[in-house]
Each structure stands twice: as C-alpha cells, then as structure tokens.
Write a protein that holds these residues in place. Structure first.
Motif, PDB file in Angstrom:
ATOM      1  N   SER A  65       1.042  -1.214  -0.077  1.00 60.16           N
ATOM      2  CA  SER A  65      -0.212   0.067  -0.076  1.00 60.16           C
ATOM      3  C   SER A  65       1.079   1.205  -0.109  1.00 60.16           C
ATOM      4  O   SER A  65       0.570   2.171  -0.712  1.00 60.16           O
ATOM      5  CB  SER A  65      -0.909  -0.091   1.126  1.00 60.16           C
ATOM      6  N   ALA A  66       1.911   1.312   0.782  1.00 61.26           N
ATOM      7  CA  ALA A  66       2.898   2.474   0.745  1.00 61.26           C
ATOM      8  C   ALA A  66       3.652   2.613  -0.575  1.00 61.26           C
ATOM      9  O   ALA A  66       3.610   3.924  -0.932  1.00 61.26           O
ATOM     10  CB  ALA A  66       3.870   2.047   1.878  1.00 61.26           C
ATOM     11  N   ARG A 295       2.249 -16.778   4.255  1.00 61.01           N
ATOM     12  CA  ARG A 295       0.887 -16.122   4.258  1.00 61.01           C
ATOM     13  C   ARG A 295       0.545 -15.452   5.327  1.00 61.01           C
ATOM     14  O   ARG A 295       0.861 -15.475   6.535  1.00 61.01           O
ATOM     15  CB  ARG A 295      -0.182 -17.743   4.209  1.00 61.01           C
ATOM     16  N   HIS A 296      -0.357 -14.483   5.001  1.00 57.88           N
ATOM     17  CA  HIS A 296      -0.675 -13.459   6.091  1.00 57.88           C
ATOM     18  C   HIS A 296      -1.644 -13.956   7.094  1.00 57.88           C
ATOM     19  O   HIS A 296      -2.668 -14.826   6.718  1.00 57.88           O
ATOM     20  CB  HIS A 296      -1.375 -12.372   5.406  1.00 57.88           C
ATOM     21  N   ASP A 297      -1.249 -13.724   8.249  1.00 58.95           N
ATOM     22  CA  ASP A 297      -2.331 -13.922   9.401  1.00 58.95           C
ATOM     23  C   ASP A 297      -3.347 -12.751   9.700  1.00 58.95           C
ATOM     24  O   ASP A 297      -3.064 -11.639   9.825  1.00 58.95           O
ATOM     25  CB  ASP A 297      -1.618 -14.145  10.612  1.00 58.95           C
ATOM     26  N   THR A 298      -4.616 -13.077   9.267  1.00 53.54           N
ATOM     27  CA  THR A 298      -5.488 -11.969   9.125  1.00 53.54           C
ATOM     28  C   THR A 298      -6.661 -12.097  10.506  1.00 53.54           C
ATOM     29  O   THR A 298      -6.685 -13.423  11.109  1.00 53.54           O
ATOM     30  CB  THR A 298      -6.476 -12.066   7.924  1.00 53.54           C
ATOM     31  N   ILE A 356      -7.497   2.937  -3.074  1.00 54.76           N
ATOM     32  CA  ILE A 356      -6.972   1.560  -3.127  1.00 54.76           C
ATOM     33  C   ILE A 356      -6.017   1.094  -1.972  1.00 54.76           C
ATOM     34  O   ILE A 356      -6.218   0.123  -1.315  1.00 54.76           O
ATOM     35  CB  ILE A 356      -6.455   1.004  -4.325  1.00 54.76           C
ATOM     36  N   ALA A 357      -4.973   1.839  -1.611  1.00 51.88           N
ATOM     37  CA  ALA A 357      -4.229   1.774  -0.807  1.00 51.88           C
ATOM     38  C   ALA A 357      -4.754   1.566   0.889  1.00 51.88           C
ATOM     39  O   ALA A 357      -4.386   0.650   1.595  1.00 51.88           O
ATOM     40  CB  ALA A 357      -3.077   2.778  -0.786  1.00 51.88           C
ATOM     41  N   ALA A 358      -5.876   2.567   0.902  1.00 51.98           N
ATOM     42  CA  ALA A 358      -6.555   2.611   2.205  1.00 51.98           C
ATOM     43  C   ALA A 358      -7.302   1.218   2.301  1.00 51.98           C
ATOM     44  O   ALA A 358      -7.557   0.558   3.324  1.00 51.98           O
ATOM     45  CB  ALA A 358      -7.280   3.754   2.311  1.00 51.98           C
ATOM     46  N   SER A 364      -6.838  -5.858   3.400  1.00 52.66           N
ATOM     47  CA  SER A 364      -6.152  -7.157   2.340  1.00 52.66           C
ATOM     48  C   SER A 364      -4.421  -7.019   2.887  1.00 52.66           C
ATOM     49  O   SER A 364      -3.818  -7.407   1.904  1.00 52.66           O
ATOM     50  CB  SER A 364      -6.266  -6.740   0.867  1.00 52.66           C
ATOM     51  N   ALA A 365      -4.369  -7.053   4.245  1.00 51.82           N
ATOM     52  CA  ALA A 365      -3.104  -7.017   4.610  1.00 51.82           C
ATOM     53  C   ALA A 365      -2.112  -6.041   4.027  1.00 51.82           C
ATOM     54  O   ALA A 365      -0.677  -6.328   4.092  1.00 51.82           O
ATOM     55  CB  ALA A 365      -2.502  -8.318   4.653  1.00 51.82           C
ATOM     56  N   GLY A 366      -2.595  -4.954   3.470  1.00 49.51           N
ATOM     57  CA  GLY A 366      -1.732  -4.031   2.900  1.00 49.51           C
ATOM     58  C   GLY A 366      -1.148  -4.347   1.701  1.00 49.51           C
ATOM     59  O   GLY A 366      -0.061  -3.650   1.073  1.00 49.51           O
ATOM     60  N   GLU A 367      -1.926  -5.322   0.864  1.00 49.85           N
ATOM     61  CA  GLU A 367      -1.199  -5.795  -0.328  1.00 49.85           C
ATOM     62  C   GLU A 367      -2.172  -5.745  -1.473  1.00 49.85           C
ATOM     63  O   GLU A 367      -3.316  -5.958  -1.426  1.00 49.85           O
ATOM     64  CB  GLU A 367      -0.658  -7.346  -0.099  1.00 49.85           C
TER      65      GLU A 367
END
Length: 549
Positions: A65-66, A295-298, A356-358, A364-367
């Motif tokens: 996102s950054a 894998r992201h932990d959400t 979209i970044a927000a 979406s775990a910033g991706e």
C-alpha cells in the motif's frame, strides 16, 4: 512481499545517481540523442507521441500500500493525476517532464521501486498469476521463484544486450493465469512422482508481429536447476539469435529456425556445463525467500452466513464476477475493475490509487496485485468484509461487476500516446464499452475476452482475445482488423483474422454481429470461445460480412 536488503537499496540508489548524471549531461549538450537513447531506455524512459513516458517496474505485479501511495503521489506531482497499468503488470506515466525523471526515480527508490529493465533488449519484468499464493488450485507459490529470477536477471551483464527484449512468466496453479505459453520462457509448477518440486518449461511463445504459441521444451525441471537452465536457454539465444533484423530477433524465431528438437539439443549441451554449478539453488535459498511470502495472518473472518448477497442484486452481481475462491476458508480474492465505462482501460487516478491503498490496509493486509488484464487485485479479504469493501470500491468507481465479461477489455494506449501505433485504441474501446454498457446483456453473454492493440507490437494482446482487434494503417488511414478464436491458458490459441479490416465507426456493429452469431448457435451455458471452437469461423464471417458493406 520481498523487502530490500542494504545491497538492494544501494544498487537502486546508485542507479538513480548514475542516471541523474546522464540526464544532466544530455540536457547540457554533452550527450547526443543517439548516445542518450540507450541510457534512458535502460531506465524505462520513452519519448512518446506527445511527451516522455516513464514505465515503472512492479515485479510480478505485487505492490504494498505504501508503494501504491507513492505512485499516486508521483501521478499528482509529476504527471496529470493518473497512471496506466499495463499488460506487463507495470505502470506508465504518460506526461512526465524529461528533466524531472531523475527526481521521480529518487522518489521511487524511497519505497523500494525503480524503472530498471522496463525497456531495452534485456529480461523484462517477471510476471506471474495475480492470485499467486492464495489461489485454491495452486501447487506452490510461484512468487519466491519470481523474486529469485528477478534478482538473478537484474543488471546481469551477460543479459543486458540480448538480440531483443525477453519476457518470462512463472505460474503455480493448475489453471494458467499467467499466459506462460505466450512468453519467451514460461514455467509452470509441477511435482514429480517422488514429490520433488519443479517446473514444466515452455519456450518460444510471444505475440507481436509474428505471434507464436510456446513449445514444451522440458516436461520437468527440478526447481534447484531453475537458474542454470534459464541461463542455458539465454546463452543459446544470445549466441544464435538474429541481430541483423529486429523483426526476426526474438527467441521464437530462433526456435522455429533451429526446430524445437535442435534448440533443445543446444540447450541441453549448454546446461551440461552449468548443471549443479554455482547458480544451483539450495533448500536454504528457497526457505529464506519463501519467508518473505509467508501467508498473511488475518483477523478471524465472520462466518459466511453473516451476509446475504441476494439481499442486494448489485452486490450479488459484484460477488459473482469480481470475487474469486481463496485457498483459506473464510477468505476471498477480490478484483477491482479498472474498466468502468468512459474510462480508458487500465487507468487509475491518484485519488483512486490512494483509496485502493487504504482499502488494502483495511481489508487485504496492505497488499495489492496488478493483473495482466489491467485490473487490480486485493488477495487477502475476509469474506465477512466483502460488503464494506464493495461499498468502498463503489465509492471509488472500481466496483463495476464485469470481470471476465465483454467490457472488461484489454487495451493498449494506442495512437493517442504511442509513437509506434498505427491507430488509436482508446476511442474504439470506449465505443465498445458504451455500446454494450448493459449488465443484464453482459451477464447473459457470459465470459468473453476482448483485446485491442493499436499496432502489430500487440501490447493489448489482441492475438489471445476471444475477439481481437488490431489497428492497421491503410493509405494513412486508421482501420481495424478483427480476429476470433484466441485464448490463453491450458488450451492457448491464436485468433484468426475473419476478413478485411473495418473503419473505427463500424467496430461496435461488427462486435454486435459476432455476438448475434454466437447467441444463435450456442448451446445452453456454452461460453463464446467454446462455441467458436465447435462451429468454426464461417458463421461469424457470414454474419459480419453479410451486414457490413
């Protein structure tokens, strides 16, 4: 995502400083245009029809996102407030000022981005499945291998001056969503009977002036030999590829000239020298690289029953077209459509990119992923968050429920921007979207891929569209050639020309008649491309040329 180490960052920072010096020398008259051209191209800088264009690398289409926020900032400060996402999963800024490009590259470096090898006769951006790492049908995640190949190929002296540009795609799923058979090298995940991981290797695919479907070169390559084998292929190409004629310089021409068997022998002989050598990949390399893509932990997702798509028909349509199965229970993959009617396909404004970044940070775990169909993907969405995400996407104009349908068309910038184009693409794409802007009709038609290119370089991948449109020059006038029957994936095929070209204003009527032929002949539930393969081109030709003068 992969994170730069100090060496990575130093390399990119040094590259920026080097190009700043080159730019200053050019602007000061100490470098000629001929001397400067290869230097700017090595940094993704083109001179287009109206202004310089900068192509920024998005390795294997993955953004944090950054990084997307930085792209939005660049669009706002250095361009005209938008960027164009391409079929190579990169982003282009079409209105940059020449003297400001080093500043843009310096800005990109602050978020681990660059424009290295987005042009020139080198190994371009490595692409993969936009659902990589989360697809339900995936054998293993291809992204660590993409990153390994990216690091190996970046600024490698032996491969910076190839006969022509070189494109590699790596896919990990049972379904090929990376179009591997239309790349110079395509690798598909495979597992041997004894459990070893590896790849099926295709070679010699590509579109452009001489489109070809890639050939199977090796049915199983152990993963530890990936770089050794790629190096063997590239050395054979570097040694034998044509350099006297750029139209015959791609590896697909070499494979054709040597025959697949002859090319394979050359590669095997070259591989024999490097097999098991210093570039052989060990288990520790795989483990360390895979750790970047864990894998992201959400947060725990609400049960699927916490929302009911049927309660809102608009939401239900969006779920049906823009939400895909995730490998994890309770999660989903969401595609944000950059194909709203009236907007050039693949374009996103700075405000949309910030939005979209927000959304990515919240849901979406910033991706974010970029697809080669020129859409953006949020790969880690809890199913219970879908209603809120839909509302957010709709507010940004990114919730058109048309993924995989006729108006989700792929389109290059064409003659409005590109100095190579024979014809404009964007106005034709707009006319098609305006004509068929009826969701009931689109849903009734079902899956249908339309691709549009402004010239034979095929940046719009028109050859593999179920319907393809190619802009051509006839006596200094813009005309459009139509192909039918192209497809990517496991049954990849090239479309065939249906007959003489058409004027721009005829194209929506031509599409309408192709659809009428399909609707008259289809079996219940039969997609357009399957009907084409079943009945052939003649019914389509008869309907089109019987109604167009």
């Amino acid at each position: 995502m992969y994170r730069y180490n100090p060496t990575d960052q130093q390399l990119v920072d040094d590259r920026v400083a080097q190009f700043r010096d080159q730019m200053n020398r050019f602007l000061g008259g100490r470098l000629s245009e001929d001397e400067f051209r290869p230097l700017r191209l090595q940094n993704g800088l083109y001179v287009q029809r109206h202004a310089p264009m900068l192509r920024v690398a998005i390795p294997y289409g993955t953004l944090a996102s950054a990084q997307l926020r930085k792209l939005a900032d660049i669009a706002r400060r250095y361009d005209r407030g938008y960027g164009h996402f391409t079929t190579r999963c990169n982003i282009q800024f079409n209105w940059v000022r020449l003297e400001e490009v080093p500043d843009i590259l310096a800005e990109l470096a602050t978020v681990q981005m660059h424009a290295i090898q987005t042009s020139g006769n080198c190994i371009r951006n490595i692409t993969t499945d936009p659902f990589a790492g989360v697809a339900a049908d995936e054998l293993f995640d291809p992204r660590p291998y993409c990153e390994i190949v990216r690091q190996w190929s970046t600024l490698a002296p032996e491969f910076l001056f190839l006969p022509r540009k070189f494109k590699i795609a790596i896919s990990g799923g049972a379904e090929d969503r990376a179009a591997v058979r239309f790349h110079d090298i395509g690798a598909r995940a495979r597992m041997a009977a004894d459990g070893r991981l590896g790849f099926e290797i295709h070679v010699g695919g590509g579109l452009g002036r001489t489109p070809m479907v890639g050939r199977l070169l090796k049915d199983f390559l152990p993963r530890e030999e990936l770089l050794n084998y790629f190096e063997a292929i590239l050395r054979v190409y570097n040694r034998h590829g044509r350099r006297d004629n750029k139209y015959k310089a791609r590896i697909k021409i070499l494979v054709k000239d040597l025959t697949l068997e002859g090319f394979a022998r050359e590669v095997e002989d070259e591989w024999a020298w490097s097999r098991g050598g210093p570039a052989t990949l060990g288990d520790e390399t795989f483990r360390s690289m895979e750790a970047f893509f864990a894998r992201h932990d959400t947060a725990p997702a609400p049960a699927d029953g916490t929302y009911d798509p049927a309660q809102d028909p608009a939401f239900s349509r969006w779920v049906a077209r823009n939400v895909s199965p995730h490998r994890a229970a309770g999660q989903a993959i969401v595609t944000l459509s950059l194909k709203k009617t009236g907007v050039p396909p693949g374009d996103a404004t700075a405000e949309q990119m910030d939005g979209i970044a927000a959304l990515a940070e919240r849901y979406s775990a910033g991706e974010i992923r970029v697809s080669h169909e020129q859409n953006l993907v949020l790969p880690h969405v809890a199913r219970g968050d879908l209603p809120a995400l839909w509302q957010g996407a709709r507010a940004l104009g990114l919730a058109t429920p048309n993924i995989g349908l006729l108006t989700d068309l792929v389109c290059c910038p064409g003659g409005d921007f590109c100095s190579l184009a024979n014809a404009r693409s964007i106005p034709v794409a707009d006319a098609i979207q305006q004509r068929f802007d009826d969701l009931d009709y689109l849903f009734d038609l079902g899956p249908l891929e339309l691709n549009l290119s402004g010239c034979v370089n095929a940046c719009g991948h028109h050859h593999i569209g179920h319907i393809g449109i190619l802009g051509v020059d006839k006596n200094n006038e813009e005309w459009y050639q139509v192909t039918v029957g192209g497809r990517e994936g496991e049954r990849g095929a090239l479309g065939r020309v249906i007959g003489p070209a058409f004027a721009a204003e005829q194209i929506p009527d031509v599409i309408q008649r192709l659809l009428e032929a399909y609707l008259a002949a289809r079996h219940e539930g039969e997609p357009f491309i399957d009907a084409v393969e079943r009945i052939g081109l003649e019914p389509f030709k008869a309907r089109v040329y019987g109604g167009v003068a």
